[in-house]
Motif scaffolding. Structure first.
Motif, PDB file in Angstrom:
ATOM      1  N   GLY A  84       0.807  -1.211   0.000  1.00  0.00           N
ATOM      2  CA  GLY A  84       0.000   0.000   0.000  1.00  0.00           C
ATOM      3  C   GLY A  84       0.837   1.257   0.000  1.00  0.00           C
ATOM      4  N   ARG A  85       1.877   1.260   0.810  1.00  0.00           N
ATOM      5  CA  ARG A  85       2.744   2.438   0.847  1.00  0.00           C
ATOM      6  C   ARG A  85       3.437   2.666  -0.493  1.00  0.00           C
ATOM      7  NH1 ARG A  85       4.766   1.581   7.116  1.00  0.00           N
ATOM      8  NH2 ARG A  85       3.583   3.364   7.944  1.00  0.00           N
ATOM      9  N   ILE A  86       3.848   1.582  -1.131  1.00  0.00           N
ATOM     10  CA  ILE A  86       4.514   1.722  -2.426  1.00  0.00           C
ATOM     11  C   ILE A  86       3.543   2.248  -3.477  1.00  0.00           C
ATOM     12  CG2 ILE A  86       5.601   0.412  -4.300  1.00  0.00           C
ATOM     13  CD1 ILE A  86       6.957  -1.262  -2.050  1.00  0.00           C
ATOM     14  N   LEU A  87       2.290   1.845  -3.410  1.00  0.00           N
ATOM     15  CA  LEU A  87       1.302   2.397  -4.337  1.00  0.00           C
ATOM     16  C   LEU A  87       1.151   3.910  -4.157  1.00  0.00           C
ATOM     17  CD1 LEU A  87      -1.493  -0.345  -4.411  1.00  0.00           C
ATOM     18  CD2 LEU A  87      -0.207   0.543  -6.370  1.00  0.00           C
ATOM     19  N   LEU A  88       1.221   4.371  -2.923  1.00  0.00           N
ATOM     20  CA  LEU A  88       1.139   5.814  -2.687  1.00  0.00           C
ATOM     21  C   LEU A  88       2.371   6.532  -3.237  1.00  0.00           C
ATOM     22  CD1 LEU A  88      -0.389   6.082   0.916  1.00  0.00           C
ATOM     23  CD2 LEU A  88      -1.552   6.167  -1.302  1.00  0.00           C
ATOM     24  N   VAL A  89       3.533   5.928  -3.050  1.00  0.00           N
ATOM     25  CA  VAL A  89       4.755   6.535  -3.598  1.00  0.00           C
ATOM     26  C   VAL A  89       4.683   6.584  -5.122  1.00  0.00           C
ATOM     27  CG1 VAL A  89       7.255   6.293  -3.826  1.00  0.00           C
ATOM     28  CG2 VAL A  89       6.159   5.857  -1.629  1.00  0.00           C
ATOM     29  N   LEU A  90       4.167   5.517  -5.715  1.00  0.00           N
ATOM     30  CA  LEU A  90       4.046   5.483  -7.174  1.00  0.00           C
ATOM     31  C   LEU A  90       3.030   6.484  -7.700  1.00  0.00           C
ATOM     32  CD1 LEU A  90       4.196   1.614  -7.767  1.00  0.00           C
ATOM     33  CD2 LEU A  90       5.939   3.295  -8.390  1.00  0.00           C
ATOM     34  N   ALA A  91       2.128   6.929  -6.836  1.00  0.00           N
ATOM     35  CA  ALA A  91       1.129   7.914  -7.250  1.00  0.00           C
ATOM     36  C   ALA A  91       1.684   9.329  -7.307  1.00  0.00           C
ATOM     37  CB  ALA A  91      -0.077   7.865  -6.304  1.00  0.00           C
ATOM     38  N   LEU A  92       2.833   9.574  -6.697  1.00  0.00           N
ATOM     39  CA  LEU A  92       3.408  10.920  -6.703  1.00  0.00           C
ATOM     40  C   LEU A  92       3.667  11.388  -8.137  1.00  0.00           C
ATOM     41  CD1 LEU A  92       6.062  10.696  -3.834  1.00  0.00           C
ATOM     42  CD2 LEU A  92       4.113  12.267  -3.895  1.00  0.00           C
TER      43      LEU A  92
END
Length: 293
Positions: A84-92
């Motif tokens: 989940g955290r990586i998905l948020l980083v990828l959304a940047l």
């Protein structure tokens, strides 16, 4: 969504509640649409509270899909909050490179242990991978073993982007902290003469202190063995444990020197096992690898 996003999202569908996934998708959309930085940082921190921390339930097909998409990507031990955290980083947003790197720098600088692990695991998946070399080098220097292992083990970023100096330091440190070398992606391909010299010197230090040497130490050494290293391998073959003897034999088999092949011939059972494919580095079971700390 990118293929990486789709794969992570697919895994989370099977592992978290619809409500938790809806929350994550909402935050992804806000971040991708340029929400204030505070939204990203607070959401990144809050992921475990909404998604939990259980392991992703990945099949062999899932792992194969990951490796097909990003060779060396091995998320077999990832948790739902890491995904989940990586998905948020990828959304940047990353079209403005300086702003993107500044956002990453900020989250790295304030991250706790769990957050750092997810961030370092994400490096091979992020845009502008060539710009994260210094960040990866910092992870290698970390005195937190879990952070070091997040970048060093089961992660293709170091093999793809680090120079030999940083790479060699990483492999040596993995031995020093007791990390398994077979989990370093690209270990065989990135072996080099300077690394072989460093590892042999480390083995000598361990022997002088009457401390054990991991059999895996010899894996990156064999191709670059000179007469002095062959003498060390002879010592291991004569005095070592079963696993150490097998590792030394494999190292000899990789050497182009006639002296190494002559040494191996003194141990016909090992020589035969290697020739017949019964003994390889790939099947050198982790159960037989002594973890030395």
């Amino acid at each position: 969504m990118s293929n990486v996003n789709q794969l992570l999202h697919h895994w989370l569908i099977q592992s978290v509640s619809p409500e938790a996934l809806a929350w994550l998708e909402q935050k992804q959309t806000q971040i991708a649409n340029g929400a204030p930085e505070k939204i990203f940082y607070t959401s990144f921190s809050a992921v475990p509270r909404y998604l939990g921390k259980k392991n992703l339930q990945l099949t062999s097909q899932d792992l194969a899909a990951a490796d097909d998409l990003v060779p060396g990507w091995s998320p077999g031990n990832w948790t739902v909050d890491q995904a989940g955290r990586i998905l948020l980083v990828l959304a940047l947003p990353h079209d403005r490179t300086e702003d993107y790197l500044r956002s990453l720098d900020k989250v790295f600088s304030v991250a706790d242990l769990g957050e750092l692990i997810a961030l370092y695991q994400s490096l091979p998946l992020l845009p502008h991978p060539e710009l994260h070399r210094q960040r990866a080098a910092e992870g290698i220097r970390s005195n937190m073993t879990n952070v070091f292992q997040a970048i060093a083990l089961n992660n293709p970023y170091p093999a793809n982007y680090l120079d030999n100096i940083a790479w060699n330091q990483m492999v040596l440190k993995a031995l020093f902290v007791g990390s398994p070398l077979h989990q370093i992606w690209g270990l065989d391909q990135r072996a080099n003469p300077e690394l072989a010299r460093m590892l042999v010197n480390y083995a000598h230090e361990r022997w002088a202190a009457k401390r054990p040497v991991s059999p895996e130490l010899w894996r990156p050494v064999g191709k670059f063995a000179d007469n002095a290293i062959i003498a060390d391998l002879a010592k291991v073959l004569a005095e070592g444990s079963i696993a150490e003897k097998q590792a030394a034999a494999l190292a000899c088999s990789q050497s182009p020197l006639l002296e190494a092949q002559a040494l191996l011939s003194l141990y016909p059972d090992l020589q035969s096992a290697i020739a017949e494919g019964e003994l390889t580095w790939s099947n050198f079971s982790r159960d037989r690898v002594a973890v030395c700390k």
